[in-house]
Design a protein around this motif. Structure first.
Motif, PDB file in Angstrom:
ATOM      1  N   GLU A 105       0.813  -0.702  -0.019  1.00  0.00           N
ATOM      2  CA  GLU A 105       0.113   0.137   0.434  1.00  0.00           C
ATOM      3  C   GLU A 105       1.294   1.565   0.307  1.00  0.00           C
ATOM      4  N   PRO A 106       0.613   2.355  -0.602  1.00  0.00           N
ATOM      5  CA  PRO A 106       1.022   3.321  -1.166  1.00  0.00           C
ATOM      6  C   PRO A 106       1.186   4.378   0.157  1.00  0.00           C
ATOM      7  N   LEU A 107       1.520   5.289   0.380  1.00  0.00           N
ATOM      8  CA  LEU A 107       1.692   6.246   1.212  1.00  0.00           C
ATOM      9  C   LEU A 107       0.361   6.990   1.710  1.00  0.00           C
ATOM     10  N   ARG A 108      -0.314   7.303   2.728  1.00  0.00           N
ATOM     11  CA  ARG A 108      -1.461   8.096   2.197  1.00  0.00           C
ATOM     12  C   ARG A 108      -1.490   8.884   2.547  1.00  0.00           C
ATOM     13  N   MET A 109      -1.383  10.119   2.028  1.00  0.00           N
ATOM     14  CA  MET A 109      -0.746  11.433   3.553  1.00  0.00           C
ATOM     15  C   MET A 109      -2.164  12.856   2.546  1.00  0.00           C
ATOM     16  N   ARG A 110      -2.978  13.040   3.610  1.00  0.00           N
ATOM     17  CA  ARG A 110      -4.337  13.835   2.957  1.00  0.00           C
ATOM     18  C   ARG A 110      -3.753  15.295   2.680  1.00  0.00           C
ATOM     19  N   LYS A 111      -2.415  15.671   3.184  1.00  0.00           N
ATOM     20  CA  LYS A 111      -2.238  17.216   2.955  1.00  0.00           C
ATOM     21  C   LYS A 111      -0.456  16.847   2.580  1.00  0.00           C
ATOM     22  N   SER A 112       0.024  18.487   2.014  1.00  0.00           N
ATOM     23  CA  SER A 112       1.286  17.732   1.456  1.00  0.00           C
ATOM     24  C   SER A 112       2.287  18.456   2.270  1.00  0.00           C
ATOM     25  N   GLY A 113       3.571  17.991   2.177  1.00  0.00           N
ATOM     26  CA  GLY A 113       4.118  18.717   3.403  1.00  0.00           C
ATOM     27  C   GLY A 113       4.796  17.894   3.958  1.00  0.00           C
ATOM     28  N   PHE A 114       6.182  18.406   5.057  1.00  0.00           N
ATOM     29  CA  PHE A 114       6.935  17.324   5.099  1.00  0.00           C
ATOM     30  C   PHE A 114       6.867  16.293   6.451  1.00  0.00           C
ATOM     31  N   MET A 115       5.503  17.207   7.633  1.00  0.00           N
ATOM     32  CA  MET A 115       5.081  16.729   8.514  1.00  0.00           C
ATOM     33  C   MET A 115       3.845  15.445   8.167  1.00  0.00           C
ATOM     34  N   ALA A 116       3.540  16.281   6.634  1.00  0.00           N
ATOM     35  CA  ALA A 116       2.330  15.375   6.504  1.00  0.00           C
ATOM     36  C   ALA A 116       3.277  13.907   5.659  1.00  0.00           C
ATOM     37  N   TRP A 117       3.974  14.041   5.354  1.00  0.00           N
ATOM     38  CA  TRP A 117       4.941  12.918   5.122  1.00  0.00           C
ATOM     39  C   TRP A 117       5.049  11.690   5.522  1.00  0.00           C
ATOM     40  N   MET A 118       5.529  12.073   7.077  1.00  0.00           N
ATOM     41  CA  MET A 118       6.501  11.809   8.598  1.00  0.00           C
ATOM     42  C   MET A 118       5.482  10.989   8.903  1.00  0.00           C
ATOM     43  N   GLY A 119       4.314  12.195   9.131  1.00  0.00           N
ATOM     44  CA  GLY A 119       3.270  10.739  10.067  1.00  0.00           C
ATOM     45  C   GLY A 119       2.353   9.442   9.207  1.00  0.00           C
ATOM     46  N   ALA A 120       2.749  10.012   7.427  1.00  0.00           N
ATOM     47  CA  ALA A 120       2.313   8.606   6.655  1.00  0.00           C
ATOM     48  C   ALA A 120       3.174   7.269   6.775  1.00  0.00           C
ATOM     49  N   VAL A 121       4.239   8.003   6.993  1.00  0.00           N
ATOM     50  CA  VAL A 121       5.815   6.752   6.995  1.00  0.00           C
ATOM     51  C   VAL A 121       5.422   6.311   8.535  1.00  0.00           C
ATOM     52  N   LEU A 122       5.434   7.076   9.508  1.00  0.00           N
ATOM     53  CA  LEU A 122       4.895   6.357  10.896  1.00  0.00           C
ATOM     54  C   LEU A 122       3.851   5.796  10.687  1.00  0.00           C
ATOM     55  N   LYS A 123       2.793   5.849  10.323  1.00  0.00           N
ATOM     56  CA  LYS A 123       1.610   5.541  10.288  1.00  0.00           C
ATOM     57  C   LYS A 123       0.945   4.201   9.509  1.00  0.00           C
ATOM     58  N   SER A 124       1.845   3.867   8.845  1.00  0.00           N
ATOM     59  CA  SER A 124       1.945   3.040   7.420  1.00  0.00           C
ATOM     60  C   SER A 124       2.335   1.892   8.012  1.00  0.00           C
ATOM     61  N   GLY A 125       1.575   0.765   8.193  1.00  0.00           N
ATOM     62  CA  GLY A 125       1.992  -0.434   8.398  1.00  0.00           C
ATOM     63  C   GLY A 125       2.809  -0.891   7.649  1.00  0.00           C
ATOM     64  N   THR A 126       3.219  -0.708   6.279  1.00  0.00           N
ATOM     65  CA  THR A 126       4.058  -1.258   5.448  1.00  0.00           C
ATOM     66  C   THR A 126       5.310  -0.620   5.829  1.00  0.00           C
ATOM     67  N   SER A 127       5.691   0.367   6.436  1.00  0.00           N
ATOM     68  CA  SER A 127       6.555  -0.097   7.569  1.00  0.00           C
ATOM     69  C   SER A 127       7.305  -0.665   7.876  1.00  0.00           C
ATOM     70  N   TRP A 128       6.862  -0.671   8.799  1.00  0.00           N
ATOM     71  CA  TRP A 128       7.154  -1.663   9.980  1.00  0.00           C
ATOM     72  C   TRP A 128       7.368  -2.355   9.639  1.00  0.00           C
ATOM     73  N   ARG A 129       6.628  -3.131   8.724  1.00  0.00           N
ATOM     74  CA  ARG A 129       6.477  -4.577   8.084  1.00  0.00           C
ATOM     75  C   ARG A 129       7.798  -5.198   7.543  1.00  0.00           C
ATOM     76  N   THR A 130       8.221  -3.856   7.115  1.00  0.00           N
ATOM     77  CA  THR A 130       9.684  -3.894   6.161  1.00  0.00           C
ATOM     78  C   THR A 130      10.592  -3.732   7.203  1.00  0.00           C
ATOM     79  N   LEU A 131      10.059  -3.264   8.076  1.00  0.00           N
ATOM     80  CA  LEU A 131      10.931  -2.811   9.557  1.00  0.00           C
ATOM     81  C   LEU A 131      12.118  -4.199   9.867  1.00  0.00           C
ATOM     82  N   LEU A 132      10.013  -4.953  10.229  1.00  0.00           N
ATOM     83  CA  LEU A 132      10.277  -6.319  11.306  1.00  0.00           C
ATOM     84  C   LEU A 132      11.190  -7.589   9.954  1.00  0.00           C
ATOM     85  N   TYR A 133      11.220  -7.201   8.361  1.00  0.00           N
ATOM     86  CA  TYR A 133      12.098  -8.044   7.310  1.00  0.00           C
ATOM     87  C   TYR A 133      13.695  -7.433   7.865  1.00  0.00           C
TER      88      TYR A 133
END
Length: 447
Positions: A105-133
């Motif tokens: 699943e790609p990152l889903r950002m409701r707004k643009s900007g660094f803060m929105a990107w950072m929140g999307a990365v932290l909330k994405s389950g894909t990010s944490w599964r990749t870390l676990l891998y």
């Protein structure tokens, strides 16, 4: 390698069946798949070291900086880097293992900007599964590397021992490969029997190594598919979005068809009817006989227009389907087919109106295809229920050759069924007979 030609029962076209004279166990050490899988295992160790080091370093650094405002951005950067490494791992598995795994699943950002990107990365389950891998893959990669390399090297070394055992007496100063030795006893593999047994053991190792490597890479396949691929929920969402698009396109096509039929059929007849009645009105006093003939012709046009409107309404959703169900509606459709059709409906209850309508439309389209293309002399329609599925089967003894992949009406029918989790299976060899089986989800009628 022998080559036979048979027929694919689903499409009716000849397919090539290759039969190797050499058994798979003897071919395996020399097959390209084996070498690609072995290359994958060899690359896994250095790549997993890089991934593990990066992941642990970034997450540890981010955790240490949580007391400052830099901790969260470092966390996000570490997870984003892990996502990038996961993309490379999917590409490596696709190229060397032939594993087709979809993008997560790609990152889903409701707004643009660094803060929105950072929140999307932290909330994405894909990010944490990749870390676990990244963390879990290192110990497995080390184990796979050790096992695969040892089996591969020892197998080929022992197998070719008869070719290089002379190195020991010539350059090492011993009779052969030392099997056992202490201060008083030394056992060397130096006579022909021992050399032959050594080569035989090497052959067994060499033949077993491809299957061991294949078993090791199966675990890698599971890890890549489970941790780096899309989740079942994501895949289901993508499928539903695709189905929704199909439903929208189908509804739009149906509306265009209805509009075209009304414009070219009944509407044109009604316009002509109005003109004829206007002319008849003008001639009513001058030429009553001609006016009577024109009124009589207009009466015939009215009947034709009414019949076209009935046919159009029947094609959308016939009244007999609403009032009496599939059995009566399909029998009415079968009676209009150009070949004799036997209809058998065995349902304990009526399905939901939406499913009932799709089932009616499916059988109606298939019977129209039989009338237009099959050149059959007999057809049969069977409808029954199996657990939570509604089954439809239409069989004819025509010329066959129907193919869903050819872009015909069957392809559109398959897409319409797929939009409601249905399946369309076509078995139509050239020369016939044709058997089309449709499967729909069973949803009972709401009371």
């Amino acid at each position: 390698m022998a080559t036979d030609y048979g027929y694919d029962s689903g499409l009716g076209f000849p397919e090539t069946v290759r039969r190797h004279r050499v058994p798979a166990g003897l071919r395996a050490p020399f097959e390209g798949r084996t070498w690609r899988e072995f290359c994958y295992v060899l690359l896994s160790l250095p790549i997993s070291i890089v991934m593990f080091t990066y992941a642990v370093t970034m997450i540890s650094l981010g955790a240490g900086l949580l007391v400052t405002f830099l901790g969260i951005p470092v966390f996000a950067a570490g997870l984003a880097g892990c996502r990038g490494l996961g993309t490379l791992e999917r590409a490596r598995a696709r190229g060397l293992l032939g594993l087709e795994v979809g993008d997560p699943e790609p990152l889903r950002m409701r707004k643009s900007g660094f803060m929105a990107w950072m929140g999307a990365v932290l909330k994405s389950g894909t990010s944490w599964r990749t870390l676990l891998y990244s963390v879990l893959h290192l110990p497995w990669a080390a184990f796979s590397f050790v096992v695969a390399v040892n089996f591969w090297v020892y197998g080929w070394a022992l197998l070719t021992y008869p070719l290089w055992f002379w190195v020991f007496p010539a350059y090492v100063g011993q009779d052969g490969l030392q099997l056992y030795g202490d201060q008083t006893h030394h056992i060397y593999l130096d006579n022909p029997f021992e050399i032959g047994v050594t080569a035989l053991v090497g052959l067994l190792f060499t033949l077993a190594t491809p299957w061991i490597v294949r078993a090791l890479t199966m675990v890698d396949r599971v890890m890549v598919h489970g941790l780096l691929g899309p989740t079942r929920l994501t895949a289901r969402v993508v499928e539903l979005e695709s189905d929704r698009g199909v439903v929208v396109d189908t509804a739009a096509a149906d509306l265009r068809r209805i509009e075209r039929d009304l414009h070219d059929g009944a509407q044109a007849r009604l316009v002509a009817l109005a003109m004829d009645l206007g002319l008849a009105k003008e001639k009513l006093t001058e030429d009553p006989a001609a006016a009577a003939r024109m009124v009589d012709e207009a009466h015939g046009e009215v009947k034709t227009a009414l019949q076209e409107l009935r046919d159009l309404a029947r094609g959308i959703h016939p009244a007999v389907l609403t009032d009496r169900g599939l059995d009566a509606a399909l029998s009415a459709v079968a009676s209009r087919c150009t070949v004799p059709v036997q209809v058998e409906v065995d349902l304990p209850a009526r399905p939901a109106p939406a499913i009932e309508g799709i089932a009616y439309f499916t059988v109606s389209e298939l019977l129209q295809n039989i009338s237009k293309h099959s050149r059959a002399t007999f057809a049969a329609v069977d409808v029954w229920r199996v657990e939570n599925r509604l089954m439809l089967q239409v069989v004819d003894n025509g010329v066959g050759g129907a193919d869903v992949s050819s872009g015909s009406g069957l392809a559109g029918l398959a897409e319409r069924l797929d939009a409601v989790d249905g399946i369309l299976v076509v078995d139509s060899p050239v020369g016939g007979p044709t058997r089309v089986t449709a499967e729909l989800p069973w949803r009972g009628e709401r009371v």
